[in-house]
Design an enzyme around this catalytic site. Structure first.
Site, PDB file in Angstrom:
ATOM      1  N   LYS A   1       5.982  -9.545   8.321  1.00  0.00           N
ATOM      2  CA  LYS A   1       4.550  -9.230   8.698  1.00  0.00           C
ATOM      3  C   LYS A   1       3.835 -10.383   9.210  1.00  0.00           C
ATOM      4  O   LYS A   1       4.028 -11.635   8.521  1.00  0.00           O
ATOM      5  CB  LYS A   1       3.753  -8.774   7.593  1.00  0.00           C
ATOM      6  CG  LYS A   1       2.699  -7.870   7.731  1.00  0.00           C
ATOM      7  CD  LYS A   1       2.076  -7.399   6.367  1.00  0.00           C
ATOM      8  CE  LYS A   1       0.849  -6.511   6.740  1.00  0.00           C
ATOM      9  NZ  LYS A   1       0.340  -6.146   5.101  1.00  0.00           N
TER      10      LYS A   1
HETATM   11  C1  E4P Z   1      -1.881  -3.636   4.906  1.00  0.00           C
HETATM   12  O1  E4P Z   1      -1.051  -3.796   5.505  1.00  0.00           O
HETATM   13  C2  E4P Z   1      -3.222  -4.445   4.796  1.00  0.00           C
HETATM   14  O2  E4P Z   1      -2.653  -5.476   4.161  1.00  0.00           O
HETATM   15  C3  E4P Z   1      -4.197  -3.765   3.656  1.00  0.00           C
HETATM   16  O3  E4P Z   1      -4.085  -2.547   3.993  1.00  0.00           O
HETATM   17  C4  E4P Z   1      -5.251  -4.315   3.750  1.00  0.00           C
HETATM   18  O4  E4P Z   1      -6.292  -3.669   2.984  1.00  0.00           O
HETATM   19  P1  E4P Z   1      -7.697  -4.224   2.332  1.00  0.00           P
HETATM   20  O5  E4P Z   1      -8.505  -4.379   3.692  1.00  0.00           O
HETATM   21  O6  E4P Z   1      -8.322  -3.011   1.521  1.00  0.00           O
HETATM   22  O7  E4P Z   1      -7.411  -5.359   1.538  1.00  0.00           O
END
Ligand code: E4P
Length: 217
Positions: free
Chosen positions: A83
């Site tokens: 990522k």
């Molecule tokens: C997923 O890859 C993201 O990191 C995550 O969904 C972020 O979610 P949030 O905005 O609720 O922290």
């Protein structure tokens, strides 16, 4: 629609995985911090549990170190998706790692133009953050729809991974629009089952079962 679970909590992943609800997992530095575990150790445990892609996020901000971190992360297991953030350095890392044949999830996407760049850099997944757009009074679903439209116009194979999902309506709308994947916390996935008419209907059936003494076994 593929379901990814947005957590680094092993027990929560295992519970949903046993039900066949887990096509992959996403983590991020905040989720790793919340787990209180070492990133390599907990990511390996998740990869041993789940067959699908497991996103593990780099910590660096320059391309060379992101690439080095990505190469270390993919050694954990074959199902790692590296990522990277949606910056120019992140896109450089995306191009290099995807050219090497690794899955890359480009995260922190807040515009369709960013998603277009990520697709051109060879991203396996693009992660538009719905909830965080809603937090600033923009419509996260418009972004999902725009990206779907643009990717379909040109046949990009990058999968739209609806992220920052905070409610069951986010899941439903993402599915209606045609996001390829959604990632949500376990609590959101579990609450998708809730409907008051199911509870009411079951309650009525149970009363009749008791009243008529209906037995099968
Ligand atoms: C997923 O890859 C993201 O990191 C995550 O969904 C972020 O979610 P949030 O905005 O609720 O922290």
């Amino acid at each position: 629609m593929k379901f990814f679970v947005d957590t680094a909590e092993i027990d929560a992943i295992a519970e949903l995985n046993d039900l066949g609800m887990v096509d992959g997992v996403t983590t991020n530095p905040s989720l790793i911090k919340k787990s209180g575990r070492d990133i390599i150790e907990v990511t390996k445990e998740i990869c041993d549990l789940v067959e699908g892609p497991v996103s593990a996020e780099v910590t660096a901000t320059d391309a060379a170190t992101m690439i080095a971190e990505g190469r270390k992360l993919v050694e954990i297991a074959e199902n790692i998706a590296v990522k990277v953030p949606l910056t120019w350095d992140g896109l450089k890392a995306c191009k290099a790692l995807s050219d090497d044949g690794h899955m890359v999830n480009v995260t922190l996407c807040f515009s369709a133009n960013q998603a277009l760049l990520a697709a051109k850099a060879g991203a396996t997944f693009i992660s538009p953050f719905i909830g965080r757009l809603d937090d600033i009074n923009l419509d996260g679903m418009d972004l999902i729809a725009d990206i779907r439209n643009i990717y379909d116009n040109y046949g990009f194979e990058t999968q739209i991974l609806a992220a920052s999902i905070r409610s069951v309506n986010h899941v439903l709308e993402s599915a209606r629009i045609g996001a390829d994947v959604m990632t949500a916390p376990p609590a959101v996935i579990k609450s998708m089952i809730n409907h008051p008419l199911t509870d009411k209907g079951l309650d009525a059936f149970l009363k009749d079962i008791a009243a008529a003494d209906i037995k099968i076994l």
